[in-house]
Enzyme design. Structure first.
Site, short mmCIF file in Angstrom:
data_model
loop_
_atom_site.label_atom_id
_atom_site.label_comp_id
_atom_site.label_asym_id
_atom_site.label_seq_id
_atom_site.Cartn_x
_atom_site.Cartn_y
_atom_site.Cartn_z
CD GLU A 240 -2.93 -1.24 2.27
OE1 GLU A 240 -3.02 -0.25 3.02
OE2 GLU A 240 -3.65 -2.25 2.38
CD GLU B 129 -2.85 -6.79 4.35
OE1 GLU B 129 -3.91 -6.14 4.53
OE2 GLU B 129 -1.75 -6.39 4.71
#
Length: 543
Positions: free
Chosen positions: A382, A478
């Site tokens: 991210e 994830e």
């Protein structure tokens, strides 16, 4: 485009908050006990450091209401002769924006939409009020403003964005504020306090500055599967202005012709070794930290990894190399016959080998070099969404990492992982050319319309969209569901909700996902959702 979405603040604030709002899963704090710092920007007098407060939401589904546009013609919908989604020609506004604010468009029905390119020229530095939005639970919230850290008594002069109400009309304005900091400490200047009776999407004004240059929003073709879906077309590039005379009026570049939507996205071969081989469980994330954030011993790691193996997983995803992760987790993985997904973690601004934590991780991997255990190397978690890296910086780091690890024998696949919005709101073609697969983090809990039993369908939809972005195989690094926190629309946390959600994900797309996470992370802050500590899922897998 930055993770916070800039829009016409007056229109947003006056029009209310009808957009979907969500918090994201805060992995920015994953290694915060090991020195990660907030991004900083100096805008005050030299004796202080100013940090712009940022409200993070997942812009895949957190969007301000779109600006009204005047279409040049009604949308043309081709009536499909097969079961394929319709191709819709989208009208454009009759006039270009005066600043490169992201263009928001509504896709009213599922289908494939093509948005033409747009270019504008800014001839002088322009500061405007933008807006960002976030969903907050019931209660009193202080949002926005400028947070300033001073080391001594200081007078601070800063531009701030705030709101004014006249005759019942709320508008946003930029004011220059002089604030006297009486002593050393942290001060928040001109925040907005709001009280909401229930879960609400709140819009907060922010100061947005555009420098002179030529800005381009690239042409975009996207397939949507929801009704009234909002697509943001950001202006992603700028360069020195092409106009020689600053007194000349900016000229709009000719629009590019709409591109035809591809009927099929070419898929590269799946690299050997990725995905589950013997069932519907591939990987589990694992961080070797105790509940207080200290590092687990080798014996504790061995016990954890043995349980993960016993639950039926085939691989572990590790984020970084600290806490003796490579020798301890790598050794336990080898002893238990598990594969590894290794990573380079970027926890602060500084997306290159000059960042000492990045350089240290690359050096540790080169010294370890047990490549026979490795399924995939993920550079960045991210990093685009958190604005730690630009696209170019992240591409350069991926290229550098490939060269460094390749020099000591690693020839396996590479990727980076981010939330879907970070890929959709940036031109990531330079990254696509460097990676073998594209990976995402997709948590159905942050989509307020998704119930636990539909979590698998949601994650699969995100993976399918990701596969189109680079034309390469896509996987999820994830996915999970929290056991504690506040309800996000119909997405409510809980032990049974987690069991239902993870069972759905496992059934629909288990062989392509990494579940998050093995244990709760009690050393983290609970976050606005109250959920950040509560993603441990070992009990769902009998571990």
């Amino acid at each position: 485009m930055k993770a916070t979405i800039v829009a016409a603040a007056a229109a947003v604030l006056a029009g209310g908050a009808s957009a979907h709002g969500n918090h994201r899963h805060a992995h920015r704090a994953l290694f915060e006990k090991r020195g990660a710092v907030k991004a900083e920007r100096d805008v005050c007098v030299p004796s202080c450091t100013t940090i712009y407060s940022t409200i993070y939401g997942e812009p895949t589904w957190v969007q301000p209401p779109p600006k009204p546009v005047t279409p040049t013609a009604e949308p043309v919908v081709e009536v499909p002769t097969t079961t394929e989604a319709p191709v819709v020609a989208v009208p454009t506004a009759t006039a270009p924006p005066t600043v490169p604010e992201p263009i928001t468009e509504i896709c009213p029905t599922p289908g494939t939409y093509t948005f033409p390119a747009k270019t504008i020229v800014v001839t002088e530095t322009t500061t405007v009020c933008g807006a960002t939005s976030t969903e907050v639970p019931a209660g009193t919230h202080t949002l926005g403003g400028v947070t300033t850290v001073v080391e001594t008594a200081t007078t601070v002069v800063c531009p701030v964005a705030t709101t004014e109400t006249q005759n019942g009309v709320v508008t946003s304005v930029i004011k220059t504020t002089t604030y006297v900091c009486p002593s050393a400490g942290t001060y928040t200047i001109a925040p907005i306090t709001t009280v909401v009776p229930s879960v609400t999407t709140v819009v907060v004004p922010v100061v947005t500055t555009y420098c002179p240059g030529t800005y381009t929003a690239p042409a975009l073709t996207t397939t949507v599967t929801e009704t009234n879906y909002v697509v943001v077309c950001p202006f992603t590039s700028s360069e020195a202005p092409a106009l020689a005379q600053p007194t000349s009026a900016p000229q709009e570049a000719p629009e590019a012709a709409p591109q035809e939507a591809p009927k099929e996205t070419p898929q590269a071969p799946v690299p050997a070794g990725l995905g589950a081989k013997n069932g519907d469980l591939w990987a589990m994330t694992y961080t070797p930290f105790r509940t207080d954030g200290t590092c687990k011993s080798k014996q504790e790691v061995d016990e954890d990894v043995a349980k993960i193996k016993g639950a039926g997983f085939e691989a572990l995803r590790i984020y970084s190399t600290d806490c003796d992760t490579l020798p301890n987790v790598g050794g336990a993985a080898r002893d238990n016959g598990l594969r590894l997904i290794i990573g380079i973690f970027i926890g602060q601004k500084g997306c290159d080998n000059g960042n000492p934590t990045v350089a240290a991780q690359i050096s540790a991997l080169k010294a370890w070099k047990q490549w026979d255990l490795v399924d995939l190397c993920v550079v960045g978690n991210e990093a685009l969404f958190n604005q730690f890296c630009s696209v170019g910086e992240l591409a350069a780091l991926i290229s550098h990492t490939k060269s460094e690890l390749g020099s000591v024998g690693y020839n396996g696949p590479f990727s980076t992982t981010d939330v879907m919005a970070a890929y959709q709101n940036n031109d990531v073609s330079s990254i696509c050319s460097l990676i073998d697969v594209l990976t995402i983090n997709a948590h159905a809990y942050f989509n307020y319309e998704t119930t636990p039993d539909k979590a698998g369908d949601f994650v699969k939809g995100q993976i399918d969209i990701a596969a189109e972005i680079c034309g390469k195989p896509a996987y999820c690094m994830e996915t999970g569901w929290p056991t504690a926190g506040v309800c996000n629309g119909v997405a409510c946390p809980g032990v049974e909700a987690q069991r239902t959600a993870l069972a759905s994900i496992r059934q629909v797309v288990g062989p392509k996902v990494t579940f998050f996470s093995f244990h709760d992370d009690n050393w983290k802050e609970p976050g606005a959702c109250g959920c950040e500590r509560s993603w441990g899922s070992s009990s769902c897998f009998g571990a």
